[in-house]
Write an enzyme that holds these catalytic residues in place. Structure first.
Site, PDB file in Angstrom:
ATOM      1  N   CYS A   2      16.293  20.388  80.821  1.00 19.25           N
ATOM      2  CA  CYS A   2      14.973  20.326  80.208  1.00 19.25           C
ATOM      3  C   CYS A   2      13.911  20.083  81.263  1.00 19.25           C
ATOM      4  CB  CYS A   2      14.902  19.176  79.205  1.00 19.25           C
ATOM      5  SG  CYS A   2      16.130  19.309  77.887  1.00 19.25           S
ATOM      6  N   GLY A  28      13.934  25.275  80.479  1.00 13.29           N
ATOM      7  CA  GLY A  28      14.348  25.292  79.083  1.00 13.29           C
ATOM      8  C   GLY A  28      13.541  26.275  78.279  1.00 13.29           C
ATOM      9  N   ASN A 103      15.325  14.435  80.000  1.00 18.97           N
ATOM     10  CA  ASN A 103      16.025  15.471  80.754  1.00 18.97           C
ATOM     11  C   ASN A 103      17.322  14.856  81.259  1.00 18.97           C
ATOM     12  OD1 ASN A 103      15.564  17.008  84.018  1.00 18.97           O
ATOM     13  ND2 ASN A 103      16.802  17.674  82.310  1.00 18.97           N
ATOM     14  N   GLY A 104      18.443  15.455  80.868  1.00 23.70           N
ATOM     15  CA  GLY A 104      19.741  14.942  81.309  1.00 23.70           C
ATOM     16  C   GLY A 104      20.706  14.899  80.145  1.00 23.70           C
ATOM     17  N   TYR A 243      20.420  26.276  92.217  1.00 26.28           N
ATOM     18  CA  TYR A 243      20.026  27.236  91.181  1.00 26.28           C
ATOM     19  C   TYR A 243      18.837  26.815  90.322  1.00 26.28           C
ATOM     20  CZ  TYR A 243      20.083  29.662  86.711  1.00 26.28           C
ATOM     21  OH  TYR A 243      19.701  30.350  85.607  1.00 26.28           O
TER      22      TYR A 243
HETATM   23  P1  AMP Z   1      28.091  35.044  85.713  1.00 25.09           P
HETATM   24  O1  AMP Z   1      28.182  36.297  86.518  1.00 25.09           O
HETATM   25  O2  AMP Z   1      28.209  35.327  84.260  1.00 25.09           O
HETATM   26  O3  AMP Z   1      29.053  34.042  86.210  1.00 25.09           O
HETATM   27  O4  AMP Z   1      26.627  34.444  85.869  1.00 25.09           O
HETATM   28  C1  AMP Z   1      26.194  34.060  87.110  1.00 25.09           C
HETATM   29  C2  AMP Z   1      24.699  33.995  87.100  1.00 25.09           C
HETATM   30  O5  AMP Z   1      24.260  32.980  86.202  1.00 25.09           O
HETATM   31  C3  AMP Z   1      24.151  33.674  88.467  1.00 25.09           C
HETATM   32  O6  AMP Z   1      23.260  34.711  88.778  1.00 25.09           O
HETATM   33  C4  AMP Z   1      23.387  32.384  88.314  1.00 25.09           C
HETATM   34  O7  AMP Z   1      22.110  32.517  88.878  1.00 25.09           O
HETATM   35  C5  AMP Z   1      23.266  32.175  86.820  1.00 25.09           C
HETATM   36  N1  AMP Z   1      23.523  30.785  86.431  1.00 25.09           N
HETATM   37  C6  AMP Z   1      24.279  29.877  87.005  1.00 25.09           C
HETATM   38  N2  AMP Z   1      24.291  28.723  86.327  1.00 25.09           N
HETATM   39  C7  AMP Z   1      23.496  28.877  85.286  1.00 25.09           C
HETATM   40  C8  AMP Z   1      23.067  28.038  84.220  1.00 25.09           C
HETATM   41  N3  AMP Z   1      23.488  26.800  84.091  1.00 25.09           N
HETATM   42  N4  AMP Z   1      22.220  28.573  83.336  1.00 25.09           N
HETATM   43  C9  AMP Z   1      21.804  29.820  83.437  1.00 25.09           C
HETATM   44  N5  AMP Z   1      22.168  30.677  84.416  1.00 25.09           N
HETATM   45  C10 AMP Z   1      23.014  30.215  85.330  1.00 25.09           C
END
Ligand code: AMP
Length: 464
Positions: A2, A28, A103-104, A243
């Protein structure tokens, strides 16, 4: 995950909070809300499902007068996708009108909720945050500061919090400091936000970040330092740098952009791709990593994938089928960059593998001769219980498949992940980090079964 905002003693605080939430939209996209308080402490509330641009418009902002505000953008990690879970929470208790933005994720929320329900508490949502509200309301402390302190001493896990009681704003970060939170000055007032990028849009000047365990009260634009919360071994979330946070933010004292660039450099050292013609990122989170990879390796940097920014993050869609469809509308390959080339594709992390598989298919379809996938973090092998929305262990591809199986499934020629040591080197030596999702070393113990059961139903699901 969040994004949270607090505003004290700033005219038109609702609009200021709105701008802050706009900058924190990436934290979010499920729901958002703002509560403002006017001089007579009357609350004005707008909460809704969807993006900040969908929930707020000129007319709505006109209904949010006051110089104190609390704002929230939500992306469910605990609790389900329903309006009842949208924040800020707003209640009346004996200390006055209380709003809370969190947030958390709390690791003992299920047990605490159980205990509170046994004592007769009524819950209207399934979010962890309502547990904190109840604990504050029931605390026997002599004043608001003590009531909040007693509540926070009972919760375990990750929280960065903004709470208003009356016209005072309280901000707190758990003793391990999992999630970022920072203070800034705006005119004669003070603003609080999850990330510094929000201050730029609000026109505020950053003062400092809250340290782990820090607890402050902001009254009429003046910050009062309160006695800190119990200090724990610091464990900043490394995934915020890899990320989650925006590259134009500084969090945990580090520029997110600089760290990501360094992650790319480390990656190029550990997993070079000799003979490759071009390197490009999966936009946007890996842009700086691809730049770092290019700087270290000398491989030509290009824009090989174009992202449609009007789609939202694919991870957020609730069903697997929708997620696959969304990859295709979110990214498009640039044939001129890719055709006939040996390409290095840099992404920040591998979660389920669904997005990456779809991307590799598209890149091959655009004529790539070889595809070398490089990831700026180690394999994700465990869920996060401290606020990042990662799926269950069974859905994490690196938890259930070997390196060779994953390479095969994704359809890449080579696959290289940055090591844990390389990632931590890039993240800097000034902090101690939580890397549980990569290493399995959870700084706060969790009961996996009871924790995940919270996602099943909107109201107190684990009580059955
Ligand atoms: P996948 O190929 O389905 O494993 O998705 C990987 C992608 O999801 C990467 O490009 C990351 O930037 C993104 N990603 C990683 N962690 C998260 C997260 N918690 N929420 C949304 N996107 C994510």
């Amino acid at each position: 995950m969040c994004g949270i905002i607090g505003v004290s003693a700033v005219p038109d605080a609702g609009r200021v909070a709105y701008l802050g939430l706009y900058a924190l939209q990436h934290r979010g996209q499920e729901s958002c809300g703002i509560v403002t308080l006017d001089q007579s402490t009357r609350p004005h509330v707008q909460r809704g499902m969807g993006l900040v641009s969908e929930v707020f418009n000129e007319e709505v902002l006109g209904t949010l007068p006051g110089d104190v505000a609390v704002g929230h953008t939500r992306y469910s990690t605990s609790g389900t996708t329903v309006l009842a879970n949208a924040q800020p929470s707003l209640v009346n208790y004996r200390g006055g009108l209380l709003t809370l933005a969190h947030n958390g994720d709390l690791t003992n929320a299920v047990a605490l909720r159980h205990e509170l329900v046994e004592q007769g508490a009524i819950f209207s949502s399934s979010s962890d945050s309502e547990v904190i509200v109840h604990l504050i309301a029931r605390s026997t402390g002599p004043d608001v500061e003590h009531q909040i302190r007693v509540a926070l001493e009972r919760v375990e896990g990750a929280y960065s919090l903004i709470i208003s009681v009356g016209r005072d704003i309280y901000a707190a970060v758990d003793g391990r400091g999992f999630r970022p939170l920072a203070l800034a000055r705006l005119g004669d007032g003070i603003v609080v936000a999850s990330e510094s990028c929000a201050f730029d849009l609000m026109g505020a000047t950053k003062l400092r970040e809250l340290t782990p365990g820090e607890f402050v009260r902001i009254r009429n634009g003046v910050i009062h330092n309160l006695a800190p919360l119990p200090v724990k071994p610091v464990s900043r979330c490394v995934f915020e740098l890899v990320y989650f946070s925006r590259p134009d933010s500084t969090i945990f004292g580090e520029s997110v952009d600089r760290v990501r660039r360094q992650l790319g450099r480390e990656l190029a050292k550990e997993h070079p791709a000799p003979g490759a013609d071009v390197v490009f990122s999966v936009p946007d989170s890996a842009n700086a990593m691809a730049l770092g990879f290019h700087e270290e390796s000398g491989i030509k940097l290009e824009y090989g994938l174009i992202r449609n920014h009007y789609v939202g993050r694919t991870f957020i869609t609730p069903t697997q089928a929708l997620r696959v469809a969304k990859v295709r509308i979110k990214f498009n390959p640039v044939r001129e960059v890719i055709e006939g080339k040996r390409v290095v594709v840099v992404d920040d992390s591998l979660v389920r593998g669904t997005t990456s598989k779809g991307l590799v298919q598209m890149i091959r379809g655009a004529g790539a001769r070889e595809v070398h996938l490089r990831l700026g973090s180690p394999p994700i092998t465990g869920p996060c219980y401290y606020g990042i929305d990662t799926p269950t262990r069974a859905e994490l591809i690196a938890a259930t498949h070997s390196h060779e199986e994953i390479r095969d499934y994704l359809g890449v020629d080579t696959l290289g992940y940055l090591s844990l040591e390389g990632m931590l080197r890039a993240a800097g030596t000034a902090n101690r980090f939580c890397h549980a999702c990569f290493s399995g070393q959870y700084p706060v113990p969790v009961d996996e079964a009871s924790d995940r059961s919270r996602h099943l139903s909107p109201l107190a699901p684990s009580l059955a």
